[in-house]
Motif scaffolding. Sequence first.
Motif, PDB file in Angstrom:
ATOM      1  N   UNK A  12       0.804  -1.225   0.000  1.00  0.00           N
ATOM      2  CA  UNK A  12       0.000   0.000   0.000  1.00  0.00           C
ATOM      3  C   UNK A  12       0.836   1.273   0.000  1.00  0.00           C
ATOM      4  N   UNK A  13       2.132   1.160   0.127  1.00  0.00           N
ATOM      5  CA  UNK A  13       2.970   2.363   0.138  1.00  0.00           C
ATOM      6  C   UNK A  13       4.272   2.089  -0.587  1.00  0.00           C
ATOM      7  N   UNK A  14       4.816   3.123  -1.232  1.00  0.00           N
ATOM      8  CA  UNK A  14       6.026   2.950  -2.020  1.00  0.00           C
ATOM      9  C   UNK A  14       7.236   3.640  -1.409  1.00  0.00           C
ATOM     10  N   UNK A  15       7.078   4.129  -0.195  1.00  0.00           N
ATOM     11  CA  UNK A  15       8.233   4.602   0.548  1.00  0.00           C
ATOM     12  C   UNK A  15       9.224   3.446   0.713  1.00  0.00           C
ATOM     13  N   UNK A  16       8.680   2.208   0.715  1.00  0.00           N
ATOM     14  CA  UNK A  16       9.544   1.037   0.886  1.00  0.00           C
ATOM     15  C   UNK A  16      10.362   0.733  -0.363  1.00  0.00           C
ATOM     16  N   UNK A  17      10.204   1.521  -1.442  1.00  0.00           N
ATOM     17  CA  UNK A  17      11.067   1.306  -2.608  1.00  0.00           C
ATOM     18  C   UNK A  17      12.545   1.516  -2.275  1.00  0.00           C
TER      19      UNK A  17
ATOM     20  N   UNK B 124       4.868   8.560  -2.205  1.00  0.00           N
ATOM     21  CA  UNK B 124       5.447   8.258  -0.898  1.00  0.00           C
ATOM     22  C   UNK B 124       4.593   8.758   0.261  1.00  0.00           C
ATOM     23  N   UNK B 125       3.426   9.295  -0.046  1.00  0.00           N
ATOM     24  CA  UNK B 125       2.453   9.639   0.990  1.00  0.00           C
ATOM     25  C   UNK B 125       1.877   8.334   1.543  1.00  0.00           C
ATOM     26  N   UNK B 126       1.696   8.267   2.853  1.00  0.00           N
ATOM     27  CA  UNK B 126       1.133   7.054   3.456  1.00  0.00           C
ATOM     28  C   UNK B 126      -0.382   7.133   3.586  1.00  0.00           C
TER      29      UNK B 126
END
Length: 406
Positions: A205-210, A370-372
């Motif tokens: 659900x989030x791409x900050x983990x890229x 990158x917004x959660x």
Amino acid sequence: MSRNAMQWAQRPKFPPTHYVDSRVYTSEEIFREEQEKIFNKVWIIACHESEIPNAYDYRTFRHPGGQNLIIIRGDDNQVRAFYNICPHRGNVILYDPSGNAKRMTCIFHAWSFDCRGNCIDISRGKEGYQDRLSLQDVGLREVRCEVGYGGFVWVNVDDNACTLKEYIGDALSMLEPHMQEPLEVFHYHKAIVNTNYKLWHDTNSEFYHDFMHYFNRITGMLQPGYFDRKYVGYPNGHASVGSMEIKYDKYEGSKDRKVGWPGLAPGGWILIDIFPGMTYNLRTSVLRMDTAIPLGPNKVIIEFRGLGLKRDTPEMRAERIFDHNMIWGPFGRNLHEDLLGVHGQGIAMRDERTDSRWVLHGREENMTIHDEGGMRHYYAEWSRRMGRPAYDPFGDRGIAGKAAAA
């Protein structure tokens, strides 16, 4: 400066919607309630129609609510679902995960059933029941079942739930034009991870983990438009993260792709999360489907399916398999990193010293990649269905009445 125990237990200075209590990932009480209030009420993907292509083909399915189901294609080509329970003495009927059964016979007392769930034989029925019991009285218990949205087989154990179309709404509108042709599963992989199912869905659900993925950093994050993708939330907790074109030629070890996907731009990428634990991920030439089946609060089965077009030539299929395995196969670049990440979260969450911790969903970047916000949207739906706020699920944090002051 390190934090002492008192500081560690204090919640961060965010609105309550921007974090969750870590106990929503570890509590046995919460998990049992999720089974009843969430999994037993929503539509869940059990398999794909290509996995049961012929009459009498079946797959057994462990439903996330705990039920054991049979998914079987009938002699009329219709796919149906039944509880995998003999109505006589409650024994399991089919034990193999898949097969072909024109006649399903319980090993306990040899009662038999056909592919439409009808009881067709009771051993020594006349002698034991005379005229007091009819075959029509003891058929298999049917479960609501629909095939749709890419040929996936969906089940819902709630007889009174909304239709699949109503449940999905417009969430798959971006992807539906690319799923009009018959699809076929060419890759199936199952991982059992010591973590909570929501942590896996959080990762999707989030791409900050890229930042965890080297391959994604050099093929996606460095490209124009990556940070502009927008989250869109839909009713029932679903969300999409927009689309973009991935320039794989930026990666030295990549090769030109000769096989694309109908209607999708070269290198195109669309990802849509379906509540409470399913993800459509169409990327370049392959559709990947993730489904999470929790076994408890701290253990989950994650099923990964790679799909191509049913009309693929052998050469096209080989190309899709190459593309799939390079990124998502068991030895690919991304999958093992994702599994390692959620496994590590699972270890930390189970540590009794972390019961006072909070999990932050506080990034705000105007609902871009990158917004959660996708996670906040998910936990808003989770809280609604559970009747508990995710930030204070047991009402013991003393913060429910302070939301306005946060």
